[in-house]
Design an enzyme around this catalytic site. Sequence first.
Site, PDB file in Angstrom:
ATOM      1  CE1 TYR A 142       1.813  -7.665  27.877  1.00 40.98           C
ATOM      2  CE2 TYR A 142       2.810  -6.598  29.758  1.00 40.98           C
ATOM      3  CZ  TYR A 142       2.869  -7.518  28.732  1.00 40.98           C
ATOM      4  OH  TYR A 142       3.993  -8.296  28.565  1.00 40.98           O
ATOM      5  CE  LYS A 192      10.553  -5.344  15.947  1.00 41.36           C
ATOM      6  NZ  LYS A 192      11.684  -5.968  15.196  1.00 41.36           N
ATOM      7  CG  ASP A 224      14.577  -6.672  16.652  1.00 43.60           C
ATOM      8  OD1 ASP A 224      14.722  -5.443  16.815  1.00 43.60           O
ATOM      9  OD2 ASP A 224      14.496  -7.192  15.529  1.00 43.60           O
ATOM     10  CG  ASP A 248       6.610  -8.172  31.144  1.00 46.59           C
ATOM     11  OD1 ASP A 248       7.310  -8.454  32.131  1.00 46.59           O
ATOM     12  OD2 ASP A 248       5.497  -8.679  30.922  1.00 46.59           O
ATOM     13  CG  ASP A 252      11.477 -10.698  33.695  1.00 49.07           C
ATOM     14  OD1 ASP A 252      11.442  -9.759  34.517  1.00 49.07           O
ATOM     15  OD2 ASP A 252      10.670 -11.637  33.711  1.00 49.07           O
TER      16      ASP A 252
END
Length: 367
Positions: A142, A192, A224, A248, A252
Amino acid sequence: MANPSLLILPGDGIGPEVMTEVKRIIDWFGAKRDLTFDVSEDLVGGAAYDKHGVPLSDETMAKAQEVDAVLLGAVGGPAYDNLDFSVKPERGLLRLRKEMDLFANLRPAQCFDALADFSSLKKDIVAGLDIMIVRELTSGVYFGEPRGIHTEDNMRVGVNTQRYTEAEIERGARAAFELAMKRDKKLCSMEKANVMESGILWRDVVTEVHADYPEVALSHMYADNGAMQLVRAPKQFDVIYTDNLFGDILSDCAAMLTGSLGMLPSASLGLPMANGRPKAMYEPVHGSAPDITGQGKANPIACILSFAMALRYSFDQGAEADRLEAAIEKVLADGARTADLMGPEGGTPLSTTQMGDVILGALDASL
Ligand code: NAD
């Protein structure tokens, strides 16, 4: 010794409504537990824009840097949707996070037994769930450069860069290990590393930091797979440490295991200050909920639980945080529900103030 200091920034929409209930709780701790805070209050978001033309004034920013903890309600609303990007309410929040250098975002996902039916997962998978996601908040894709949209060979190309220094990974890892030490001493790091160099570095640095926390059982998981495991068997986790982007999404996802947005607190922590306390801001995960603003329908529990996190992580008052969380657990078990927590069986929901009343009653009963 001076009282601990707290800056309250109620913000917009339901922010001031839920914060009113938190202020009553703070007063209760002063009156009944001899735990008094020096509380100051100021504006953020649209409310600050209305008064100062900016979503966070320099004076408020300076105050936030001085206090032991900031407690924020919510910012934003339709009245501010068309403002220039630079003065949108959310910029106030981002400025606080950036200038206080709040690099560790703590998002608990805790399922109160009385609300286990609210989860989209089966009750036995989520009942008793209590996990903590630590998301790196100030770096990663980001923020990485280069970024932008440019044209190559007559084709538009969008670019973002995942970039982490070992220092950035390390300080978040230390925060996560410290938390794990105070909980079940289990930490799962997610990245990852199979396809990203930043993931390989992440795994290496977290493994190095582990040497300082030998009591913590460390595991590594591809993010994942982490997403799959969170919905398959979330109770296998205690603390999860992950980067800004994966955090992020995973936080959630984990949050929704527990049911309602009106129940979710968060903390963002930075480096220790001179008094040993970390720079800290506490806020509910939800926004300003313009659809229910001014109707007395807002659930104040997310904001009250954010204050409980402040008691635990800023003020070393773990036992009082337990007391407050137990009061909330008790009123939910007794059937207290704001409108967002009403099941299909119906009934009359409590207003924001009435939920505050019953929680204060349960606190009284805890003495
Ligand atoms: P929201 O979280 O405000 O609301 C989403 C839904 O959840 C709404 O139906 C709302 O009524 C409900 N809800 C949220 N909190 C609740 C509570 N405490 N009790 C009962 N119901 C609750 O998200 P949104 O509608 O996408 O955004 C509204 C505004 O809030 C926007 O301006 C957005 O930019 C802003 N926002 C701010 C923050 C923040 O301050 N941290 C976070 C998210 C969104």
